[in-house]
Design a protein around this motif. Structure first.
Motif, short mmCIF file in Angstrom:
data_model
loop_
_atom_site.label_atom_id
_atom_site.label_comp_id
_atom_site.label_asym_id
_atom_site.label_seq_id
_atom_site.Cartn_x
_atom_site.Cartn_y
_atom_site.Cartn_z
N THR A 505 0.84 -1.19 0.00
CA THR A 505 0.00 0.00 0.00
C THR A 505 0.88 1.25 0.00
O THR A 505 2.07 1.18 0.35
CB THR A 505 -0.91 0.03 1.24
N PRO A 506 0.32 2.41 -0.36
CA PRO A 506 1.12 3.65 -0.31
C PRO A 506 1.73 3.90 1.06
O PRO A 506 2.89 4.32 1.16
CB PRO A 506 0.10 4.72 -0.68
N ALA A 507 0.95 3.62 2.12
CA ALA A 507 1.47 3.83 3.46
C ALA A 507 2.66 2.92 3.74
O ALA A 507 3.67 3.34 4.32
CB ALA A 507 0.36 3.59 4.49
N GLU A 508 2.56 1.63 3.31
CA GLU A 508 3.67 0.70 3.51
C GLU A 508 4.89 1.11 2.71
O GLU A 508 6.03 1.01 3.19
CB GLU A 508 3.24 -0.72 3.13
N PHE A 509 4.67 1.56 1.48
CA PHE A 509 5.80 2.03 0.67
C PHE A 509 6.47 3.22 1.35
O PHE A 509 7.72 3.31 1.38
CB PHE A 509 5.32 2.42 -0.73
N GLY A 510 5.67 4.14 1.89
CA GLY A 510 6.24 5.28 2.59
C GLY A 510 7.09 4.86 3.78
O GLY A 510 8.18 5.40 4.02
N GLU A 511 6.61 3.87 4.53
CA GLU A 511 7.35 3.37 5.69
C GLU A 511 8.66 2.71 5.27
O GLU A 511 9.71 2.91 5.91
CB GLU A 511 6.48 2.37 6.46
N ARG A 512 8.61 1.91 4.20
CA ARG A 512 9.83 1.24 3.75
C ARG A 512 10.85 2.25 3.21
O ARG A 512 12.05 2.08 3.40
CB ARG A 512 9.49 0.21 2.65
N LEU A 513 10.38 3.29 2.54
CA LEU A 513 11.29 4.33 2.05
C LEU A 513 12.02 4.98 3.21
O LEU A 513 13.25 5.19 3.16
CB LEU A 513 10.51 5.39 1.26
N HIS A 514 11.28 5.29 4.26
CA HIS A 514 11.91 5.90 5.45
C HIS A 514 12.91 4.93 6.07
O HIS A 514 14.01 5.33 6.51
CB HIS A 514 10.83 6.27 6.47
N GLU A 515 12.56 3.64 6.11
CA GLU A 515 13.44 2.64 6.68
C GLU A 515 14.76 2.57 5.92
O GLU A 515 15.85 2.46 6.52
CB GLU A 515 12.75 1.28 6.68
N ILE A 516 14.69 2.64 4.61
CA ILE A 516 15.91 2.56 3.79
C ILE A 516 16.76 3.81 4.00
O ILE A 516 17.99 3.72 4.17
CB ILE A 516 15.55 2.40 2.30
N PHE A 517 16.13 4.98 3.97
CA PHE A 517 16.89 6.22 4.15
C PHE A 517 17.47 6.33 5.56
O PHE A 517 18.38 7.13 5.80
CB PHE A 517 16.01 7.44 3.85
N SER A 518 16.96 5.53 6.50
CA SER A 518 17.43 5.58 7.89
C SER A 518 18.53 4.57 8.17
O SER A 518 19.05 4.51 9.31
CB SER A 518 16.26 5.34 8.85
N LEU A 519 18.89 3.75 7.19
CA LEU A 519 19.94 2.75 7.40
C LEU A 519 21.28 3.42 7.71
O LEU A 519 21.62 4.46 7.13
CB LEU A 519 20.08 1.87 6.16
N ARG A 520 22.06 2.79 8.59
CA ARG A 520 23.42 3.27 8.81
C ARG A 520 24.24 3.01 7.55
O ARG A 520 23.95 2.11 6.77
CB ARG A 520 24.05 2.56 10.00
N LYS A 521 25.27 3.79 7.35
CA LYS A 521 26.07 3.69 6.13
C LYS A 521 26.60 2.28 5.90
O LYS A 521 26.61 1.78 4.77
CB LYS A 521 27.22 4.69 6.18
N THR A 522 27.06 1.64 6.96
CA THR A 522 27.60 0.28 6.82
C THR A 522 26.51 -0.71 6.43
O THR A 522 26.73 -1.61 5.60
CB THR A 522 28.27 -0.17 8.13
N GLU A 523 25.31 -0.57 7.02
CA GLU A 523 24.19 -1.45 6.69
C GLU A 523 23.74 -1.22 5.25
O GLU A 523 23.43 -2.17 4.52
CB GLU A 523 23.02 -1.18 7.64
N GLU A 524 23.69 0.05 4.87
CA GLU A 524 23.27 0.40 3.51
C GLU A 524 24.21 -0.19 2.48
O GLU A 524 23.78 -0.80 1.49
CB GLU A 524 23.23 1.92 3.39
N LEU A 525 25.52 -0.03 2.69
CA LEU A 525 26.51 -0.54 1.75
C LEU A 525 26.46 -2.06 1.67
O LEU A 525 26.54 -2.65 0.58
CB LEU A 525 27.91 -0.08 2.15
#
Length: 560
Positions: A505-525
């Motif tokens: 859903t749009p709400a779930e997509f919004g939550e996942r987007l925030h989760e990705i942008f909130s990852l620590r640099k090491t986790e993201e890489l």
């Protein structure tokens, strides 16, 4: 061209504006005879000292220079080009094993002269077509590729250039030709405002008949999804021109079944979607009538598809639906038990994309999809709005997030769809955070893939999702709808760890987007690295292995 003149030939070709592949095996005289009806009369024994075809007086054919092409394998090249509004036909001199030479003229006979037929279009699924042709050009140099297309204003040179720019696939013009069809409107959904599936399927048969008048090859592999043309092939009872007296082998590469059990379920459950109008979903009587129509169509579609000798599918989702449709009829038409379709993942450009840097990414969400209704671009805008509502600082300043919608607009309807999305973005207050990139060349796509952080795909029941694989190979973190290929095949854990995310859903997509942008640099890489490693399952080499297996099976059927 009268079919009586081609009684030894076989098959129907690929059709309109998307993908299809056909191949024929025969001697040069058969090939020249098949092409006469399309390009005008040319005398097979009239050649100049260079082996170039001379134009009969008053003919509608102009000669093409051979450009010094090497013909040491006894190859006959058939080429079409546009010159002064005329069609060009070309045959070249072949060097024989005894050191002499002979043109493909009267009395000339060479072994294993082959041709392939395809079509011109744009989109993720089309990569299958061009990758298959490029593979055949490398592995079977005696194959001549012939394209049926409704794009009558596109020359061979323009199409080859577009393929290179859009897909980074290099094709040789030496063994590539095009035949132009005038009836593409018959498979356009605009032509059939009601009973669209039935109209387009019937239209594909008529378009196939036109294709038969232009060229009849010996092996047919449909990657368009026009399974109803198989009925025409079998109804006419055309035999192969190879002398084996066998029916033409039919192959199918299914990207998305014309009708699926999911479509039936939506109508049965009265759920509105792009395939089930809200007015129908809101009416019990209309829903029952449409369900009856869909069930009848599904039966006919399964009967048609079952006529194929080899069926490849692009994903687990597609395989599940195709295999549910076929068991009850396939054994009847083939005289044997149906043992399932072959899963052959489409080729993805993972090698080139894997060279892009993983670090230094911008706060950009990238969507790569044609502007078709089923791609569900509107949900992307709704998801971005949900992200901003929960995290206002993402809309501007240092933490500003931008959504880039990159894709092709094929026609006026697509253009209107883009304009509607632009209006919606403005109404939602997203105008400064959304960028539309239309009909971008491959170089520009590559640039956005190198800069972006997240790859977004919101299509429901996406049959595969080449764009999602490309996101992962390029180092983006994928966020895809929790259905279809992205759920069952692509965004899968690697060694128990995430390679991306799903949402519904749009709400779930919004939550996942925030989760990705909130990852620590090491986790993201680390996640980017896992996503890239996981994408290697869908490289061109893996596709070529599966395609080669099906190709050999069809060749074996041609000469049992």
């Amino acid at each position: 061209m009268p079919l009586a003149r081609q009684a030894a030939a076989a098959a129907i070709s690929a059709l309109a504006s998307t993908t299809a592949l056909v191949a024929f095996f025969g001697n040069p005289n058969t090939v020249a005879e098949q092409l006469r009806g399309e390009i005008g009369e040319i005398l097979p024994d009239q050649h100049d000292e260079h082996g170039d075809a001379r134009v009969p007086s008053g003919g509608e054919v102009c000669a093409c220079d051979d450009g010094g092409e090497d013909m040491s394998r006894g190859q006959v090249l058939l080429q079409y080009c546009q010159r002064a509004g005329k069609t060009a036909f070309y045959t070249a001199t072949s060097t024989l094993s005894d050191g002499g030479s002979r043109t493909a003229g009267k009395g000339g006979k060479y072994e294993q002269v082959r041709a392939v037929v395809l079509t011109n279009a744009g989109g993720g699924g089309e990569r299958v077509l061009w990758a298959a042709i490029a593979h055949l050009q490398r592995t079977e140099p005696d194959v001549v590729s012939v394209v049926y297309t409704g794009d009558t204003d596109a020359s061979k040179e323009q199409i080859i250039k577009k393929v290179q720019e859009r897909f980074n696939i290099n094709l040789s013009p030496k063994s590539l030709a095009f035949v132009y069809l005038k009836s593409r409107y018959l498979v356009d959904d605009k032509t059939w405002s009601h009973f669209t599936l039935l109209g387009q399927s019937g239209g594909s048969v008529l378009l196939g008949w036109e294709a038969l008048q232009g060229l009849v090859p010996d092996i047919f592999i449909d990657t368009m999804g026009y399974a109803f043309t198989f009925f025409l092939l079998r109804l006419l009872g055309i035999k192969s021109s190879t002398g084996s007296n066998s029916s033409i082998p039919i192959g199918a590469y299914v990207h998305y079944p014309t009708i699926s059990t999911d479509m039936l379920a939506r109508v049965r459950d009265r759920r509105a979607s792009h395939t089930n109008d809200a007015r129908v979903a809101g009416s019990t009587l209309r829903s029952q009538a449409k369900l009856l129509y869909y069930r009848a169509f599904a039966f006919c579609y399964s009967r048609s598809l079952s006529l194929a000798d080899n069926i490849m599918v692009n994903s687990t989702w597609t395989k599940n639906h195709v295999d549910r449709l076929l068991p009850s009829v396939h054994g009847v038409s083939k005289g044997s038990q149906y043992d399932g379709s072959e899963l052959v993942y489409p080729p993805c450009n993972t090698d080139a994309l894997a060279k892009l840097p993983l670090e230094g990414r911008e706060r950009v969400i990238l969507s790569v999809a044609q502007f078709r209704p089923e791609k569900n671009h509107m949900m992307q805008l709704q998801a971005l709005r949900a992200l901003f509502d929960a995290n206002p600082d993402y809309s501007s300043g240092e933490r500003k997030v931008v959504l880039v919608m990159l894709g092709s607009a094929r026609n006026e309807e697509d253009t209107q769809r883009v304009e509607a999305l632009q209006r919606t973005a403005h109404e939602l207050g997203l105008a400064k955070n959304v960028k539309f990139v239309l009909n971008a060349p491959y170089s520009e796509l590559l640039d956005w893939l190198a800069r972006s952080s997240i790859g977004l795909s919101t299509m429901v029941d996406e049959h595969f999702g080449i764009n999602v694989v490309e996101f992962m190979a390029a180092g983006l973190i994928p966020l895809a709808h929790a259905s279809g290929g992205p759920l069952l095949d692509i965004v899968m854990p690697l060694n128990g760890e995430l390679t991306g995310f799903h949402a519904s859903t749009p709400a779930e997509f919004g939550e996942r987007l925030h989760e990705i942008f909130s990852l620590r640099k090491t986790e993201e890489l680390a996640m980017r690295k896992r996503a890239r490693q996981s994408s290697e399952r869908f490289g061109t080499k893996e596709f070529e292995k599966g395609w080669a297996k099906a190709w050999m099976s069809l060749k074996k059927s041609l000469n049992p």
